[in-house]
Design an enzyme around this catalytic site. Structure first.
Site, mmCIF file in Angstrom:
data_model
loop_
_atom_site.group_PDB
_atom_site.id
_atom_site.type_symbol
_atom_site.label_atom_id
_atom_site.label_comp_id
_atom_site.label_asym_id
_atom_site.label_seq_id
_atom_site.Cartn_x
_atom_site.Cartn_y
_atom_site.Cartn_z
ATOM 1 C CG HIS A 58 -1.822 0.901 1.156
ATOM 2 N ND1 HIS A 58 -3.030 0.835 0.270
ATOM 3 C CD2 HIS A 58 -1.960 2.074 1.964
ATOM 4 C CE1 HIS A 58 -3.841 2.141 0.609
ATOM 5 N NE2 HIS A 58 -3.154 2.848 1.550
ATOM 6 C CG HIS A 117 -10.917 3.911 3.140
ATOM 7 N ND1 HIS A 117 -11.612 4.401 4.438
ATOM 8 C CD2 HIS A 117 -9.439 4.135 3.595
ATOM 9 C CE1 HIS A 117 -10.508 4.936 5.482
ATOM 10 N NE2 HIS A 117 -9.280 4.406 4.746
#
Length: 722
Positions: free
Chosen positions: A33, A79
């Site tokens: 990430h 998200h």
């Protein structure tokens, strides 16, 4: 905690065993990430520069030139994992985080776009997820006064257990207020402002780089929760200290929290950093240094301030009722130090934290090719084509989003113009010009052919801009895929990046930023998501001539079909509805798609095109049905020379559009060499009459509206899930 190979590398570099906090720093900042460790070798294919690009990938948001006075910022994030556990908070904080990325560049957020990908709505849980994602996004956006202007919602069972919540934010600012996250001068202080720090989102970057499973899913109470009222105050305070030239650099606290922001800001300037944890305001007195440094509590920003400007910055924070404290300073020596209660808790070479992560391509392997039997398989020709069209229009992936998206897009500002439900949203910047924006993806085609599906994704978004008379200015991406350590999943990622890259280069649209969200797999359902390389794109619109509507406006106009229709239905919504997703040949993208996009853009900028609509998912039938108002159309498709009515109506051949004009002369001249076919005329009454060559299909607007209301009907059922 730290994987064995990474731990070995760290020990070799620092000459000792890292403690718990130091391992946590590497675990999070070396996660996929944050570091793009397996995706970066692929992302280098993108062309990220252009004459209008001011800041490309690498900052909180990209910045492009709008005109000599104004700049635009754009960022895209996901998200995903948090939104499955707590969809309301997950979506709300997704909006909040991307908005802070934009304000950190010195631009005011003016619009958010939200592509959502979820499981089908015949499930209570999926309706609960969808409803709460919409509500969380809408409530947050409304409170901070940012318009929810566009989005996409796509449904497939492979998103069960792993919905995708992607968000694009667009900011507008003055060139003189441009801000970056590059630190400037040793000795300058760093101000942390916004919320107190808690345990929410702890280790979120590492969590986002793992498969979803019940064994390691964090509790709902640890998912970050948003405070939109505080966010609005943070926005106002940030904009004021930037406009008054009181800070040197700025950054949102996102992935890896305080650690991620301080490390990356200092390293970009070539400096070290000393972090004083004692001065961080806390929600809980018993937080450990590990928790403080890696918490992803929302509504927090970090800014570099010269010592002589500290008092002025603090006064502005006080005025806006925003908590602010001095938490550290830049150092000449390139070391990252964390001190707490008089003790050095971490001491690491800062460049190694950022750049030491091993990056490499992973093994990739294409899935087994589809058989000839699948490629040649077709559904039986429907006996009742009218019923077939209405059934298609009631598919969740074609049905109207108007009622549910009104919940998301209920924030309306004077700066927003245009219409609800069209191809692209438009923001008015000056009286003469505005910015058009669009987002989306082609997941089903990406599953069958990720390269072609990704090319089509770029073409489709470019067409959404083109029908408003806007050439692509820039795009951002959010690469949502499964576990990259599985060769087949990495192959999907690799082919998709190549497709996006090649299409963007051909259309001369720089890829200025994005996000990689991998490990989107569900142990609960034993599935991986569809390959979903979602993008957001911007284009500049002129208001000197009327911008075409996405809907029929006047009766008596000629209806033109631009582009070539082919009987290629592999991955189409029609085959999906027919349970034949894997069957048939995927669409071929015309070699001259750049010329088609350019010609449609030019035509739609003349002021001679009254209405224009891109043709994509659902084909001609869906596009025509979407354009109906109290003005309808009589359409004759016999000139297209396709025998089967279903192939004629539901083909998803890319780079096609419907235009309506009073006179065809100028448009025909612009379309020189590009297929341009007269297929009918607009008529009063709002209905749709289609001649396929073998039959005439008559549909009333009431029938179409009723079929298209399936999402609204599904959501009215409610859900029994908490």
């Amino acid at each position: 905690m730290l994987p064995a190979e990474d731990l070995k590398l760290v020990v070799e570099k620092i000459g000792r065993q890292p403690n718990e906090l130091e391992q946590g720093i590497f675990l999070n900042l070396w996660s996929e990430h944050c570091s793009y460790r397996s995706s970066w070798p692929l992302l280098k294919n993108f062309k990220t520069t252009g004459e209008n690009v001011i800041i490309g990938p690498g900052d909180d948001a990209a910045v492009v030139k709008f005109d000599d006075e104004h700049i635009l910022s754009i960022a895209m994030e996901s998200h995903n994992h948090p939104s499955y556990i707590d969809p309301y908070s997950g979506a709300a904080t997704g909006v909040g985080g991307i908005v802070r990325d934009v304000i950190s560049m010195g631009t005011l957020p003016v619009a958010v776009l939200a592509p959502f990908y979820l499981g089908p709505l015949d499930s209570d849980k999926n309706r609960w997820i969808f409803d709460n994602i919409l509500q969380g996004s809408a409530d947050y956006a409304e409170t901070i006064k940012v318009a929810g202007i566009r989005g996409e919602s796509y449904f497939d069972e492979r998103y069960n257990g792993n919905p995708l919540v992607n968000v694009v934010c667009v900011g507008l600012g003055k060139k003189d207020n441009l801000m970056t996250s590059i630190s400037k001068t040793p000795g300058n202080r760093f101000i942390l402002f916004g919320s107190k720090t808690g345990r929410d989102g702890l280790g979120g970057a590492a969590f986002a780089s793992a498969d979803m499973s019940e064994d390691d899913t964090p509790a709902r109470e640890t998912i970050p929760s948003g405070d939109a009222e505080l966010e609005k105050r943070v926005i106002d305070a940030t904009m004021e200290i930037i406009e008054k030239k009181l800070i040197e650099c700025c950054r949102d606290l996102g992935a890896s929290g305080l650690t991620g922001a301080t490390v990356e800001m200092a390293e970009k300037g070539g400096f070290g950093f000393t972090m004083i944890v004692d001065d961080v305001p806390l929600f809980f007195d018993d937080l450990t240094v590990y928790e403080i440094m890696l918490s992803e509590t929302q509504e927090r920003m970090l800014a570099e301030v010269k010592p002589e400007n500290m008092e002025a910055v603090m006064e502005i924070m006080k005025k806006h009722n925003v908590l602010a404290t001095d938490v550290g300073y830049l150092t000449e020596d390139p070391i990252y130090r964390v001190t707490y209660k008089g003790k050095v808790e971490a001491e690491l070479p800062i460049e190694f934290i950022v750049s030491g992560v091993p990056k490499c391509e992973l093994p990739s392997e294409a899935p087994a090719p589809r058989t000839e039997a699948l490629l040649s398989k077709k559904p039986a020709l429907p006996a009742d084509m009218k019923a077939c069209i209405l059934n298609m229009l009631s598919s969740y992936n074609l049905a109207s989003r108007k009622s549910v998206w009104e919940k998301y897009a209920k924030t309306t500002l004077p700066i927003v113009c245009g219409e609800s439900g069209g191809d692209a949203g438009i923001i008015k910047v000056t009286d003469q010009k505005g910015v058009a924006m669009t987002c989306g993806c082609e997941p089903a085609i990406c599953l069958l052919d990720p390269y072609t599906g990704s090319v089509m994704t770029v073409v489709e978004n470019a067409m959404n801009l083109a029908v408003k008379g806007a050439l692509g200015l820039c795009l951002v991406d959010n690469l949502n895929f499964g576990n990259p350590n599985k060769p087949e999943q990495y192959w999907y990622l690799k082919q998709s990046v190549l497709g996006l890259s090649d299409a963007a280069k051909k259309l001369n649209i720089p890829v200025v930023g994005g996000n990689v969200s991998l490990y989107n797999e569900s142990a609960e359902f034993d599935t991986a998501i569809l390959p979903t390389p979602a993008i957001g794109a911007l284009g500049i619109v002129s208001f000197e001539k009327p911008v075409p509507s996405s809907f029929f406006k006047e009766a008596g106009e000629t209806v033109l079909l631009i582009g070539t229709t082919k009987p290629e239905l592999g991955g189409s919504e029609y085959y999906r509805v027919s349970d034949l997703e894997d069957a048939g040949t995927v669409p071929t993208v015309p070699e001259n798609y750049d010329k088609i996009v350019e010609a449609i853009t030019k035509a739609c900028a003349t002021g001679d095109v009254t209405s224009a609509h891109d043709i994509s998912r659902g084909g001609l039938a869906k596009a025509l049905a979407s354009m109906l108002t109290d003005v309808g159309a009589e359409i004759d498709l016999t000139a297209l020379s396709i025998d089967r009515a279903d192939e004629l109506l539901f083909s998803e051949s890319p780079a096609r559009a419907i235009l309506t004009v009073k006179s065809t002369n100028k448009i025909a001249e612009i379309m020189n060499g590009i297929p341009c076919t007269v297929i009918g005329k607009t008529v009063a009454g709002g209905g749709l009459k289609i001649q396929t060559g073998k039959e005439e299909i008559v549909l009333t607007k009431e029938e179409i509206d009723d079929a298209s209301a399936s999402i609204e009907k599904a959501m009215k059922i409610g859900y029994k899930y908490e």
